[in-house]
Write an enzyme that holds these catalytic residues in place. Structure first.
Site, mmCIF file in Angstrom:
data_model
loop_
_atom_site.group_PDB
_atom_site.id
_atom_site.type_symbol
_atom_site.label_atom_id
_atom_site.label_comp_id
_atom_site.label_asym_id
_atom_site.label_seq_id
_atom_site.Cartn_x
_atom_site.Cartn_y
_atom_site.Cartn_z
ATOM 1 N N LYS A 147 29.652 -23.834 -4.077
ATOM 2 C CA LYS A 147 28.679 -23.938 -2.972
ATOM 3 C C LYS A 147 27.604 -24.922 -3.365
ATOM 4 O O LYS A 147 27.351 -25.109 -4.556
ATOM 5 C CB LYS A 147 28.032 -22.568 -2.711
ATOM 6 C CG LYS A 147 27.458 -22.416 -1.313
ATOM 7 C CD LYS A 147 28.510 -21.977 -0.320
ATOM 8 C CE LYS A 147 27.990 -21.994 1.098
ATOM 9 N NZ LYS A 147 28.963 -21.324 2.010
ATOM 10 N N ASP A 196 27.728 -25.671 6.172
ATOM 11 C CA ASP A 196 27.195 -24.301 6.203
ATOM 12 C C ASP A 196 25.938 -24.427 7.077
ATOM 13 O O ASP A 196 25.856 -25.376 7.875
ATOM 14 C CB ASP A 196 26.892 -23.800 4.772
ATOM 15 C CG ASP A 196 26.640 -22.291 4.710
ATOM 16 O OD1 ASP A 196 27.609 -21.529 4.697
ATOM 17 O OD2 ASP A 196 25.461 -21.874 4.707
#
Ligand code: 2IT
Length: 438
Positions: free
Chosen positions: A118, A158
């Site tokens: 991430k 995201d």
């Protein structure tokens, strides 16, 4: 767990994510002590690599601004690191680590060969011009490119990163490395993207909730649904719920919520589609546009519903919200966002036998279609919308089956939180053991 807290001070979201997984693994460890003796547990909570970098850019006023960029490459046991980029002022290392940790198990559950990672930045895209967003993305990629690659690490979107941002990031990567390759997912259709990737997280969330509802002979037909976020997950979830005969009556942001008792549909849904994803505008704009009720400073979880789907961000649904939902007759809660329910809210839902779908299972459709985008890029080929949607449906059904079977196998009944953690963990842990101490 004590060691994790001590070694990662000041990162409560990361502690929360690790604690939930380790708790779920108790019965697995009891049966398979080799996961402890081989050091798999100790290794899996330590990222393989963490990069923090300066992102300098120039705003429209000609001023120099410095943001901080992150990429946490958490686990590559079953494939290249894979996971989104979040641009939001709340981003710091602890947020990226919690998301990267969750991503390991989510990606494993999809059945596709993807490790966990991430990244993101504390950059706030709200109120920024197109030019500012482009220059920020270019600066971000000017450092990130050296750490990623189609067989190394494949970022995606995201919160705050959608198709536009992926475009700017991809353009800068291609310019630097002089290669057109599948280094990002969520790309545009004409330059290597997959059909149904924008829809995937929202649709997948609905498909997973359908599986949960079916286990009790229920469906979306005639059901009232409350949601919060109206970004990529929320908007396509509404579209699918409408197709399945349900009605979504709320959207929300940090300032309050809109109550739309007739359901968000038709021209109202068209308006909502671009409100956050393109314009990054507050939820109140939707209430103003259609003359609807705006409830300032309160949470949408106070509205009576059959099904609640938090679609905004971490810890947006508290124990008090959970109690309110249950007392109002809510039968199903599906986590569309990542870790949107606090730990005590999750435990309350499980205690009350509410159908509860954990984020790493429920919202895995997004990264699953990212995996399908990578496959299509490798084949230099593209599937139709219907083909991708069918595969997505199959993957979501499979994740439900794996999670509920793992829960049963370890004597945990219908606990999908534990089931998803266990099923996701075992595949990664076995791969780590096979590869030795790495
Ligand atoms: O939380 C997530 O799974 C995502 N933001 C999507 C990640 C991806 O690589 O598509």
């Amino acid at each position: 767990m004590e060691r994790v807290v001590k070694r990662n001070p000041g990162e409560p979201e990361f502690h929360q994510a690790v604690h939930e997984v380790l708790e779920s693994l108790r019965p697995v460890i009891a049966k398979h002590p080799e996961y402890v003796t081989s050091g798999v547990l100790e290794r899996i909570v330590e990222p393989e690599r963490q990069v923090i970098f300066r992102v300098p850019w120039v705003n429209d006023a000609g001023e120099m601004v410095v943001n901080r960029g992150f990429r946490v490459q958490f686990n590559s046991a079953i494939g290249p690191y894979k996971g989104g980029l979040r641009f939001h002022p709340s981003v710091y290392l602890g947020i990226i680590k919690f998301l990267g940790f969750e991503q390991i198990f989510k990606n494993s559950l999809t059945g596709l060969p993807m490790g966990g990672g991430k990244g993101g930045s504390d950059f706030d895209p709200r109120g920024k011009s197109e030019g500012e967003i482009m220059r920020f993305c270019q600066s971000f990629m000017t450092e990130l490119y050296r750490h990623i690659g189609p067989d190394t690490d494949v970022p995606a979107g995201d919160i705050g990163v959608g198709g536009r941002e992926i475009g700017y990031l991809f353009g800068q990567y291609k310019r630097i490395v002089n290669a057109f390759e599948g280094v990002l997912t969520g790309k545009g259709i004409s330059w290597g993207g997959s059909l149904a990737r924008p829809e995937a997280t929202g649709y997948g969330t609905a498909y997973f909730a359908e599986e949960m509802l079916a286990s009790r002979g229920e469906s979306f037909e005639g059901k009232t649904v409350t949601i919060s976020g109206y970004g990529n997950v929320g908007t396509y979830l509404i579209e699918k719920v409408n197709q399945l005969g349900g009605k979504v009556v709320t959207i929300a942001d940090e300032y309050g919520y809109v109550y739309d008792p007739d359901g968000i549909k038709d021209e109202k849904l068209n308006f909502l589609m671009d409100l956050w994803t393109v314009y990054r505008r507050p939820a109140q704009d939707y209430a103003r546009e259609f003359g609807l009720q705006w409830v300032e400073g309160r949470s949408p979880w106070e509205v009576p519903c059959d099904i609640a789907v938090p679609t905004a961000t971490q810890n947006e649904l508290s124990l008090a919200d959970a109690q309110r939902l249950v007392s109002n007759g809510c039968i199903c809660v599906a986590e569309g966002a990542n870790m949107p329910c606090t730990a005590d809210a999750v435990n309350y839902f499980l205690e009350k036998s509410v159908l509860f779908g954990p984020a790493k299972a429920v919202n895995a459709g997004g990264v699953a279609v990212s995996g399908l985008e990578m496959s299509q890029n490798s084949m230099r080929f593209a599937w139709t919308f219907a083909e991708v949607d069918e595969r997505l449906k199959g993957i979501m059904k499979d994740i439900y089956r794996k999670s509920s079977e793992a829960a049963k196998e370890y004597g945990l009944g219908e606990n999908l939180v534990a089931g998803a953690n266990i099923a996701g963990f075992i595949k990664v842990a076995d791969a780590m053991m096979a590869q030795g101490v790495v």
